[in-house]
Design an enzyme around this catalytic site. Structure first.
Site, PDB file in Angstrom:
ATOM      1  N   HIS A 235     -19.298 -11.054  -4.746  1.00  0.00           N
ATOM      2  CA  HIS A 235     -18.286 -11.102  -5.800  1.00  0.00           C
ATOM      3  C   HIS A 235     -17.328 -12.271  -5.562  1.00  0.00           C
ATOM      4  O   HIS A 235     -17.515 -13.050  -4.628  1.00  0.00           O
ATOM      5  CB  HIS A 235     -17.537  -9.772  -5.919  1.00  0.00           C
ATOM      6  CG  HIS A 235     -16.888  -9.315  -4.633  1.00  0.00           C
ATOM      7  ND1 HIS A 235     -15.815  -9.975  -4.065  1.00  0.00           N
ATOM      8  CD2 HIS A 235     -17.170  -8.286  -3.803  1.00  0.00           C
ATOM      9  CE1 HIS A 235     -15.447  -9.359  -2.956  1.00  0.00           C
ATOM     10  NE2 HIS A 235     -16.265  -8.336  -2.764  1.00  0.00           N
TER      11      HIS A 235
ATOM     12  N   HIS B  16     -15.960 -13.105  -2.035  1.00  0.00           N
ATOM     13  CA  HIS B  16     -16.923 -13.775  -1.147  1.00  0.00           C
ATOM     14  C   HIS B  16     -17.053 -15.249  -1.518  1.00  0.00           C
ATOM     15  O   HIS B  16     -17.102 -16.127  -0.654  1.00  0.00           O
ATOM     16  CB  HIS B  16     -18.300 -13.107  -1.238  1.00  0.00           C
ATOM     17  CG  HIS B  16     -18.285 -11.646  -0.889  1.00  0.00           C
ATOM     18  ND1 HIS B  16     -18.834 -10.688  -1.702  1.00  0.00           N
ATOM     19  CD2 HIS B  16     -17.770 -10.984   0.185  1.00  0.00           C
ATOM     20  CE1 HIS B  16     -18.666  -9.493  -1.131  1.00  0.00           C
ATOM     21  NE2 HIS B  16     -18.017  -9.652   0.004  1.00  0.00           N
TER      22      HIS B  16
ATOM     23  N   CYS C 119     -12.759   6.032   8.109  1.00  0.00           N
ATOM     24  CA  CYS C 119     -13.131   5.624   6.745  1.00  0.00           C
ATOM     25  C   CYS C 119     -14.565   5.101   6.770  1.00  0.00           C
ATOM     26  O   CYS C 119     -14.839   4.080   7.400  1.00  0.00           O
ATOM     27  CB  CYS C 119     -12.207   4.532   6.202  1.00  0.00           C
ATOM     28  SG  CYS C 119     -12.842   3.826   4.646  1.00  0.00           S
TER      29      CYS C 119
ATOM     30  N   CYS D  38     -14.800   1.387   5.527  1.00  0.00           N
ATOM     31  CA  CYS D  38     -14.346   0.366   6.492  1.00  0.00           C
ATOM     32  C   CYS D  38     -15.205   0.392   7.750  1.00  0.00           C
ATOM     33  O   CYS D  38     -15.167  -0.539   8.538  1.00  0.00           O
ATOM     34  CB  CYS D  38     -12.925   0.631   6.967  1.00  0.00           C
ATOM     35  SG  CYS D  38     -11.660   0.435   5.747  1.00  0.00           S
TER      36      CYS D  38
ATOM     37  N   CYS E 140      -7.605   6.277   2.917  1.00  0.00           N
ATOM     38  CA  CYS E 140      -7.721   4.961   3.542  1.00  0.00           C
ATOM     39  C   CYS E 140      -6.759   3.985   2.881  1.00  0.00           C
ATOM     40  O   CYS E 140      -6.713   3.906   1.651  1.00  0.00           O
ATOM     41  CB  CYS E 140      -9.160   4.464   3.387  1.00  0.00           C
ATOM     42  SG  CYS E 140      -9.322   2.707   3.783  1.00  0.00           S
TER      43      CYS E 140
ATOM     44  N   HIS F 282      -9.273   1.413   0.959  1.00  0.00           N
ATOM     45  CA  HIS F 282     -10.177   1.915  -0.085  1.00  0.00           C
ATOM     46  C   HIS F 282      -9.610   3.100  -0.862  1.00  0.00           C
ATOM     47  O   HIS F 282     -10.173   3.494  -1.883  1.00  0.00           O
ATOM     48  CB  HIS F 282     -11.517   2.288   0.535  1.00  0.00           C
ATOM     49  CG  HIS F 282     -12.227   1.109   1.122  1.00  0.00           C
ATOM     50  ND1 HIS F 282     -12.240   0.835   2.466  1.00  0.00           N
ATOM     51  CD2 HIS F 282     -12.894   0.092   0.535  1.00  0.00           C
ATOM     52  CE1 HIS F 282     -12.905  -0.281   2.678  1.00  0.00           C
ATOM     53  NE2 HIS F 282     -13.307  -0.760   1.530  1.00  0.00           N
TER      54      HIS F 282
ATOM     55  N   LYS G 170      -5.140  -5.465  -7.737  1.00  0.00           N
ATOM     56  CA  LYS G 170      -6.403  -5.680  -7.056  1.00  0.00           C
ATOM     57  C   LYS G 170      -7.533  -5.743  -8.095  1.00  0.00           C
ATOM     58  O   LYS G 170      -7.549  -4.954  -9.032  1.00  0.00           O
ATOM     59  CB  LYS G 170      -6.621  -4.482  -6.113  1.00  0.00           C
ATOM     60  CG  LYS G 170      -7.705  -4.719  -5.125  1.00  0.00           C
ATOM     61  CD  LYS G 170      -7.785  -3.606  -4.105  1.00  0.00           C
ATOM     62  CE  LYS G 170      -9.053  -3.848  -3.337  1.00  0.00           C
ATOM     63  NZ  LYS G 170      -9.575  -2.809  -2.586  1.00  0.00           N
TER      64      LYS G 170
ATOM     65  N   LYS H 213     -13.557  -3.174 -10.965  1.00  0.00           N
ATOM     66  CA  LYS H 213     -14.361  -3.033 -12.177  1.00  0.00           C
ATOM     67  C   LYS H 213     -13.724  -2.047 -13.138  1.00  0.00           C
ATOM     68  O   LYS H 213     -13.687  -2.272 -14.342  1.00  0.00           O
ATOM     69  CB  LYS H 213     -15.777  -2.574 -11.813  1.00  0.00           C
ATOM     70  CG  LYS H 213     -16.602  -3.719 -11.256  1.00  0.00           C
ATOM     71  CD  LYS H 213     -18.093  -3.534 -11.538  1.00  0.00           C
ATOM     72  CE  LYS H 213     -18.884  -4.690 -10.962  1.00  0.00           C
ATOM     73  NZ  LYS H 213     -19.524  -4.401  -9.689  1.00  0.00           N
TER      74      LYS H 213
HETATM   75  O1  ME8 Z   1     -15.203  -7.248   5.771  1.00  0.00           O
HETATM   76  N1  ME8 Z   1      -9.716 -11.985  -2.403  1.00  0.00           N
HETATM   77  O2  ME8 Z   1     -17.173  -7.953   4.800  1.00  0.00           O
HETATM   78  P1  ME8 Z   1     -16.815  -7.940   3.238  1.00  0.00           P
HETATM   79  C1  ME8 Z   1     -10.010 -12.879  -1.452  1.00  0.00           C
HETATM   80  N2  ME8 Z   1     -18.459  -7.573   7.036  1.00  0.00           N
HETATM   81  N3  ME8 Z   1     -10.992 -12.712  -0.558  1.00  0.00           N
HETATM   82  C2  ME8 Z   1     -11.712 -11.601  -0.617  1.00  0.00           C
HETATM   83  C3  ME8 Z   1     -11.468 -10.607  -1.589  1.00  0.00           C
HETATM   84  C4  ME8 Z   1     -10.417 -10.843  -2.518  1.00  0.00           C
HETATM   85  N4  ME8 Z   1     -10.113  -9.996  -3.499  1.00  0.00           N
HETATM   86  N5  ME8 Z   1     -12.354  -9.618  -1.397  1.00  0.00           N
HETATM   87  C5  ME8 Z   1     -13.132  -9.987  -0.348  1.00  0.00           C
HETATM   88  C6  ME8 Z   1     -16.377  -7.554   5.841  1.00  0.00           C
HETATM   89  N6  ME8 Z   1     -12.755 -11.185   0.122  1.00  0.00           N
HETATM   90  C7  ME8 Z   1     -17.045  -7.630   7.192  1.00  0.00           C
HETATM   91  C8  ME8 Z   1     -16.606  -8.901   7.884  1.00  0.00           C
HETATM   92  S1  ME8 Z   1     -16.686 -10.634   9.945  1.00  0.00           S
HETATM   93  C9  ME8 Z   1     -17.183 -10.579  11.542  1.00  0.00           C
HETATM   94  C10 ME8 Z   1     -17.184  -9.090   9.264  1.00  0.00           C
HETATM   95  C11 ME8 Z   1     -13.358 -11.945   1.225  1.00  0.00           C
HETATM   96  O3  ME8 Z   1     -18.109  -8.133   2.526  1.00  0.00           O
HETATM   97  C12 ME8 Z   1     -12.399 -12.128   2.372  1.00  0.00           C
HETATM   98  O4  ME8 Z   1     -12.823 -13.210   3.148  1.00  0.00           O
HETATM   99  O5  ME8 Z   1     -15.998  -6.760   2.899  1.00  0.00           O
HETATM  100  C13 ME8 Z   1     -12.599 -10.856   3.134  1.00  0.00           C
HETATM  101  O6  ME8 Z   1     -12.102 -10.933   4.453  1.00  0.00           O
HETATM  102  C14 ME8 Z   1     -14.104 -10.730   3.082  1.00  0.00           C
HETATM  103  O7  ME8 Z   1     -14.446 -11.194   1.755  1.00  0.00           O
HETATM  104  C15 ME8 Z   1     -14.605  -9.322   3.309  1.00  0.00           C
HETATM  105  O8  ME8 Z   1     -15.968  -9.277   3.036  1.00  0.00           O
END
Ligand code: ME8
Length: 501
Positions: free
Chosen positions: A18, A21, A126, A129, A144, A147, A297, A300
């Protein structure tokens, strides 16, 4: 040659890619590209986080094996990278055998160094998380804080990591290295958490099988964060067949992350590295959250989600990259909307940069048959560009990506003003002023090239198209000077940022 190693978080494969990412990937790519332009030896890592309970649960809900779900979704993240024009040097998947072996090796050392013990853990957990929550962060109704779902009371026998024994070392790290965590408010947040007193944390799960086996106790798998964080280290050992890059790139210069995973990266991660006798990264940069147009935030159900693919399909990937770093100050939270993308696209990309490019090329065509006069550029403009490259580099060194872009954009605006001030169309009417016209055209051609080279990290495809039309494809910052005299002849250029309805 200096090396520069920069990483994104690895993304969970239990959901589709999304905007969040896309965001972290793009900003990290901007940094990687800029450092390549400096002639540095750059390694840019991204990838997917595939183990742990969230993935196991999502797979179960879909009636497939976790690996099957991971394969399917990892492919979607891999496909995302070229669509964003991400220039990552490797894509790590934590289900890679080489990653798993290396995780076992490092954590066995942590165990041998005496930083683990077996104990009983009970707490509020959670599942989304994949993390236990401490009492003071739990929301009303045992929910949480991230979430907002109900937490579950869990009790299990686990291997523990002696995080508490790193209390002093971590406080010393923060005192010695005030830029270990950036920006400052995130440093303060992390330090406050450390000072509130660290508790030992579980590092294995006994009930789960989808993970990396604990080598000294095969009934357990490592808790997903221990396996995930180590990706930054393990990837270097196998990204290039037969060539271990660890020496060349470790420790990382920048881990770029969102604020949701601050604690893992600023507290657990340095402690883990200390426990494994490994050098610590230089900086962890914690950025804010992209929000919906309503400042809430993105979700959807609220219908306020900005879809990266919709933006790319309508305006191209450069518009997305530009918008995200221009409209939202990198580091802070910021609202996003499709209308704001359109405003930036039309108001700045099309009307300012696009217009500067098309009129510069058109005037050189009209008044000098496409050949750039070989004269000295205007000293006044040369002076205004003198400090541009070091200023931009210094800002990017601190990950100040929005001010860096503004620094360049001021020059784009300056050049449009220069066209108005010099009015080449007037000069062209007067033979006696031919030398002045030569100078103006030369200045514009070369200055346009310099801003385009500098903009390349934000706008890679448009910058490359424009540089091709200027017949000067060199991207090195060492050549980004007005007196370099690179542009000799210009070619036709289709509109860089065409108007859409
Ligand atoms: O946390 N605004 O993965 P994840 C900005 N697998 N950046 C955002 C965002 C938003 N609304 N939502 C997500 C994980 N991100 C773990 C990480 S690392 C060793 C393991 C970005 O798929 C932001 O970089 O939930 C956030 O930290 C990351 O996606 C979380 O991705």
């Amino acid at each position: 040659m200096p090396s520069f190693y920069v990483t994104t978080p690895i993304y969970y494969v239990n959901a589709a890619p999304h905007m969040g990412h896309a965001y972290t990937t793009i900003v990290t790519d901007v940094m990687a590209r800029h450092h390549r332009q400096r002639g540095e030896d750059v390694f840019f890592l991204t990838g997917t986080d595939e183990h742990g309970e969230p993935v196991a649960d999502a797979a179960k809900a879909q009636g497939v094996e976790p690996k099957e779900l991971a394969d399917r979704n990892a492919e979607r993240f891999q496909a995302l990278m070229p669509r964003l024009e991400a220039s990552n040097d490797f894509f790590i998947r934590t289900s890679d055998d080489a990653h798993k072996r290396r995780v076992q090796e490092v954590l066995a050392r942590v165990h041998e160094n005496g930083h683990t013990y077996k104990g009983l853990y009970e707490g509020w957990y959670c599942p989304r998380c994949a993390d236990f929550k401490v009492e003071n962060e739990i929301l009303e109704g045992n929910r949480c804080p991230i979430h907002e779902i109900e937490l579950v009371r869990e009790q299990e026998e686990n291997w523990f990591f002696r995080l508490s024994s790193f209390q002093d070392d971590l406080e010393r790290l923060y005192a010695d290295r005030p830029d270990f965590v950036m920006p400052r408010e995130r440093y303060n947040e992390a330090l406050a958490f450390i000072r509130s007193g660290l508790q030992d944390i579980p590092m294995s799960r006994g009930r789960l099988t989808w993970g990396v086996e604990v080598p000294w106790d095969p009934d357990h798998v490592f808790y997903v964060w221990f396996d995930a964080l180590l990706n930054y280290y393990t990837a270097l050992s196998y990204a290039r067949d037969g060539d271990d890059l660890t020496e060349r790139f470790w420790p990382a210069n920048f881990h770029i992350i969102g604020k949701d995973i601050l604690r893992f990266h600023t507290v657990f991660w340095p402690a883990m590295l200390m426990a494994a006798d490994l050098p610590l990264p230089e900086h962890v940069f914690v950025h804010g959250f992209l929000l919906g147009a309503d400042g809430r935030k993105m979700s959807k159900s609220l219908g306020n989600v900005l879809d990266p693919f919709e933006v790319i399909d309508r305006w191209g990937v450069d518009a997305l990259r530009f918008y995200l770093l221009r409209d939202v100050t990198f580091g802070a939270d910021g609202a996003t909307s499709i209308d704001a993308v359109q405003t930036r696209y039309e108001g700045e990309l099309a009307n300012e940069l696009g217009n500067l490019a098309s009129r510069t090329i058109a005037m050189i065509g009209r008044y000098r048959d496409g050949v750039v006069p070989a004269v000295d550029p205007d000293p006044a403009v040369v002076a205004e560009f003198e400090e541009l490259v070091p200023a931009v580099s210094a800002l990017i060194d601190r990950a100040d990506l929005t001010p860096a872009l503004e620094e360049i954009w001021r020059r784009v605006r300056r050049l449009n003003r220069y066209v108005e001030e010099q009015a080449p169309w007037q000069l062209a009417k007067d033979e006696a002023r031919a030398a002045d016209l030569d100078c103006v055209l030369r200045t514009l051609a070369e200055a346009l090239r310099v801003v385009t080279v500098l903009l390349w990290p934000w706008l890679p495809s448009s910058a490359e198209r424009l540089l091709a039309a200027l017949g000067a494809e060199e991207l090195s910052l060492a050549e980004a000077r007005l007196d370099a005299g690179r542009v000799r002849e210009v070619a036709k250029l289709e509109p860089l940022f065409p108007k859409h309805s």
